[in-house]
Write a protein that holds these residues in place. Structure first.
Motif, PDB file in Angstrom:
ATOM      1  N   GLU A 121       0.831  -1.201   0.000  1.00 27.02           N
ATOM      2  CA  GLU A 121       0.000   0.000   0.000  1.00 27.02           C
ATOM      3  C   GLU A 121       0.869   1.257   0.000  1.00 27.02           C
ATOM      4  O   GLU A 121       0.512   2.267  -0.599  1.00 27.02           O
ATOM      5  CB  GLU A 121      -0.925   0.004   1.212  1.00 27.02           C
ATOM      6  CG  GLU A 121      -1.986  -1.061   1.148  1.00 27.02           C
ATOM      7  CD  GLU A 121      -2.893  -0.901  -0.063  1.00 27.02           C
ATOM      8  OE1 GLU A 121      -3.206   0.240  -0.419  1.00 27.02           O
ATOM      9  OE2 GLU A 121      -3.271  -1.925  -0.649  1.00 27.02           O
TER      10      GLU A 121
ATOM     11  N   SER B 253       1.863   1.698  -3.545  1.00 27.27           N
ATOM     12  CA  SER B 253       0.735   2.209  -4.310  1.00 27.27           C
ATOM     13  C   SER B 253       0.551   3.705  -4.052  1.00 27.27           C
ATOM     14  O   SER B 253       0.351   4.494  -4.988  1.00 27.27           O
ATOM     15  CB  SER B 253      -0.522   1.435  -3.899  1.00 27.27           C
ATOM     16  OG  SER B 253      -1.672   2.101  -4.336  1.00 27.27           O
ATOM     17  N   ALA B 254       0.652   4.109  -2.792  1.00 30.52           N
ATOM     18  CA  ALA B 254       0.450   5.531  -2.465  1.00 30.52           C
ATOM     19  C   ALA B 254       1.606   6.372  -2.993  1.00 30.52           C
ATOM     20  O   ALA B 254       1.404   7.519  -3.397  1.00 30.52           O
ATOM     21  CB  ALA B 254       0.323   5.696  -0.952  1.00 30.52           C
TER      22      ALA B 254
ATOM     23  N   HIS C 298       0.028   6.516  -9.448  1.00 26.20           N
ATOM     24  CA  HIS C 298      -1.420   6.557  -9.452  1.00 26.20           C
ATOM     25  C   HIS C 298      -1.957   7.488  -8.354  1.00 26.20           C
ATOM     26  O   HIS C 298      -2.850   8.288  -8.590  1.00 26.20           O
ATOM     27  CB  HIS C 298      -1.976   5.150  -9.264  1.00 26.20           C
ATOM     28  CG  HIS C 298      -3.412   5.019  -9.654  1.00 26.20           C
ATOM     29  ND1 HIS C 298      -3.801   4.709 -10.938  1.00 26.20           N
ATOM     30  CD2 HIS C 298      -4.539   5.185  -8.940  1.00 26.20           C
ATOM     31  CE1 HIS C 298      -5.117   4.689 -10.988  1.00 26.20           C
ATOM     32  NE2 HIS C 298      -5.597   4.973  -9.781  1.00 26.20           N
ATOM     33  N   PHE C 299      -1.404   7.368  -7.153  1.00 22.26           N
ATOM     34  CA  PHE C 299      -1.851   8.243  -6.054  1.00 22.26           C
ATOM     35  C   PHE C 299      -0.834   9.344  -5.775  1.00 22.26           C
ATOM     36  O   PHE C 299      -1.203  10.437  -5.416  1.00 22.26           O
ATOM     37  CB  PHE C 299      -2.112   7.422  -4.789  1.00 22.26           C
ATOM     38  CG  PHE C 299      -3.300   6.526  -4.954  1.00 22.26           C
ATOM     39  CD1 PHE C 299      -4.570   7.003  -4.734  1.00 22.26           C
ATOM     40  CD2 PHE C 299      -3.137   5.214  -5.372  1.00 22.26           C
ATOM     41  CE1 PHE C 299      -5.672   6.183  -4.910  1.00 22.26           C
ATOM     42  CE2 PHE C 299      -4.239   4.397  -5.552  1.00 22.26           C
ATOM     43  CZ  PHE C 299      -5.513   4.879  -5.321  1.00 22.26           C
ATOM     44  N   ASP C 300       0.446   9.036  -5.867  1.00 27.87           N
ATOM     45  CA  ASP C 300       1.494  10.030  -6.044  1.00 27.87           C
ATOM     46  C   ASP C 300       1.707  10.979  -4.868  1.00 27.87           C
ATOM     47  O   ASP C 300       1.176  12.089  -4.818  1.00 27.87           O
ATOM     48  CB  ASP C 300       1.189  10.849  -7.315  1.00 27.87           C
ATOM     49  CG  ASP C 300       2.447  11.508  -7.836  1.00 27.87           C
ATOM     50  OD1 ASP C 300       3.522  11.257  -7.268  1.00 27.87           O
ATOM     51  OD2 ASP C 300       2.339  12.259  -8.822  1.00 27.87           O
TER      52      ASP C 300
ATOM     53  N   ARG D 248      -6.057   2.477   3.089  1.00 22.99           N
ATOM     54  CA  ARG D 248      -6.208   2.782   1.656  1.00 22.99           C
ATOM     55  C   ARG D 248      -5.283   3.944   1.312  1.00 22.99           C
ATOM     56  O   ARG D 248      -4.947   4.758   2.170  1.00 22.99           O
ATOM     57  CB  ARG D 248      -7.656   3.160   1.345  1.00 22.99           C
ATOM     58  CG  ARG D 248      -8.594   1.974   1.342  1.00 22.99           C
ATOM     59  CD  ARG D 248      -9.907   2.353   0.680  1.00 22.99           C
ATOM     60  NE  ARG D 248      -9.693   2.847  -0.675  1.00 22.99           N
ATOM     61  CZ  ARG D 248      -9.509   2.053  -1.734  1.00 22.99           C
ATOM     62  NH1 ARG D 248      -9.544   0.750  -1.598  1.00 22.99           N
ATOM     63  NH2 ARG D 248      -9.311   2.581  -2.923  1.00 22.99           N
ATOM     64  N   PRO D 249      -4.868   4.034   0.050  1.00 25.36           N
ATOM     65  CA  PRO D 249      -3.974   5.142  -0.327  1.00 25.36           C
ATOM     66  C   PRO D 249      -4.552   6.514  -0.008  1.00 25.36           C
ATOM     67  O   PRO D 249      -3.823   7.430   0.372  1.00 25.36           O
ATOM     68  CB  PRO D 249      -3.794   4.945  -1.836  1.00 25.36           C
ATOM     69  CG  PRO D 249      -4.029   3.506  -2.053  1.00 25.36           C
ATOM     70  CD  PRO D 249      -5.036   3.079  -1.047  1.00 25.36           C
ATOM     71  N   GLU D 250      -5.892   6.653  -0.108  1.00 27.67           N
ATOM     72  CA  GLU D 250      -6.501   7.935   0.239  1.00 27.67           C
ATOM     73  C   GLU D 250      -6.257   8.269   1.709  1.00 27.67           C
ATOM     74  O   GLU D 250      -6.045   9.424   2.079  1.00 27.67           O
ATOM     75  CB  GLU D 250      -8.019   7.907  -0.008  1.00 27.67           C
ATOM     76  CG  GLU D 250      -8.409   7.746  -1.469  1.00 27.67           C
ATOM     77  CD  GLU D 250      -8.580   6.287  -1.854  1.00 27.67           C
ATOM     78  OE1 GLU D 250      -7.873   5.427  -1.278  1.00 27.67           O
ATOM     79  OE2 GLU D 250      -9.399   6.010  -2.735  1.00 27.67           O
TER      80      GLU D 250
ATOM     81  N   LEU E 164      -2.756   9.551   2.025  1.00 30.92           N
ATOM     82  CA  LEU E 164      -2.643  10.954   1.595  1.00 30.92           C
ATOM     83  C   LEU E 164      -3.256  11.875   2.655  1.00 30.92           C
ATOM     84  O   LEU E 164      -2.701  12.934   2.959  1.00 30.92           O
ATOM     85  CB  LEU E 164      -3.352  11.153   0.247  1.00 30.92           C
ATOM     86  CG  LEU E 164      -2.780  10.328  -0.905  1.00 30.92           C
ATOM     87  CD1 LEU E 164      -3.529  10.634  -2.197  1.00 30.92           C
ATOM     88  CD2 LEU E 164      -1.303  10.592  -1.089  1.00 30.92           C
TER      89      LEU E 164
END
Lengths: 156, 162
Positions: free
Chosen positions: A33, A36-37, A41-43, A127-129, A132
């Protein structure tokens, strides 16, 4: 504010919150994760935290991602001690926050028993959100804190 | 070699060293032996005609209700012809000691260190019987049934810089 002019303090805070060099202390599945973050994509780079450093001496944000066993505890302490001031710590995921499901003889029950933590990101995995959101909360914290511009040691 | 021949042959070779022989529910033939019969058994297994020359796994059971508290369990295998054998070795006492298999298999060294670390079973003849998983300052053996499951211990100490 300990004598720092507030405009100067605000400028330093603005600069610091957008130039986080992070060191990922990745030990377990939350690492997926984190990747991914951090990737396109999520950056994380959109928030000024794009430069991943793989030496703690070049980093000012320690992201502890995953389960820390009691045998690993002195390594995490050493990594934190090697980072330069000012420095911040994010506990990423349930295991780093509290030990998670591993309530047993081998696992540290939350990295805040070892080092000071600024932001806790819950989730198994988060989750990546959420990551962030945690990063933005850390940025708010950095913006509002006393910037300690003489670089005196804030904590041991 | 079929399983019945294997078990009969090993029984004959070890005589009264074998306490029980059976086929387990998972179809692996199993032997229960006396502790002193371990090394003769291993020498027999590795040679002809058995050829069980792979130590797949070495683990331990703790059953405080049983007359003999610890059981060390060995899994042996042969690749050609394919065969498997499980050997159970009751180890008496609260701090039991059984013979080490490190003279026969190098991988026994770490497997025995793991069992020593987590169960406190000692292995006679092991060249370097230290903890494998936990740090040296850890007190007790956490996979024993009488280890308190919520007990917290100090984490590993800082190491001095070399």
């Amino acid at each position: 504010m300990s004598g720092t002019p507030s405009a100067f303090n605000a400028m330093l805070g603005w600069a610091r919150k957008f130039s986080l060099f992070h060191y990922p202390f990745v030990t377990a599945c939350c690492g997926m994760e984190y990747m991914s973050a951090a990737c396109a994509h999520f950056d994380l780079d959109r928030f000024g935290a794009g430069l991943t450093r793989f030496s703690p001496r070049q980093a000012d944000l320690l992201i502890v991602v995953g389960t820390v066993s009691e045998k690993l505890a002195p390594v995490l302490r050493t990594v934190y001690a090697q980072m330069i001031e000012p420095k911040w710590v994010i506990a990423f995921g349930a295991c780093a926050v509290s030990g998670g499901i591993y309530d047993n003889y081998a696992v540290v029950q939350g990295i805040d028993t070892l080092i000071p933590v600024d932001v806790y990101i819950p989730g198994c995995p988060p989750r990546p959100e959420t990551v962030l959101d945690g990063l933005i909360k850390l940025q708010d914290k950095i913006r509002l804190q006393d910037q300690d511009w003489r670089w005196t040691k804030r904590r041991s | 070699m079929d399983e019945a021949t294997l078990l009969t042959g090993l029984r004959a070779a070890l005589a009264d060293g074998v306490l029980a022989a059976s086929k387990a529910p998972d179809d692996v033939p199993a032997l229960t032996i006396r502790p002193e019969a371990l090394l003769p058994l291993v020498r027999t297994l590795r040679g002809r005609p058995y050829g069980l020359d792979v130590l797949l796994d070495l683990t331990c059971l703790d059953d405080p209700a049983s007359a003999v508290r610890f059981t060390v369990v060995y899994h042996f295998a042969s690749f050609a012809p394919p065969a498997r054998l499980r050997v159970k070795l009751p180890a008496a006492g609260d701090a039991p000691a059984v013979d080490s298999l490190t003279p026969f298999w190098a991988n026994a060294a770490w497997l025995e260190r793991e069992v020593y670390d987590l169960f406190g079973v000692r292995f006679k003849g092991h060249p370097d019987l230290r903890r494998l998983m936990l740090h040296e300052g850890f007190a007790g053996h956490p996979l024993r049934k009488d280890y308190p499951d919520r007990r917290r211990q100090p984490v590993a100490p800082e190491e001095e810089a070399p």
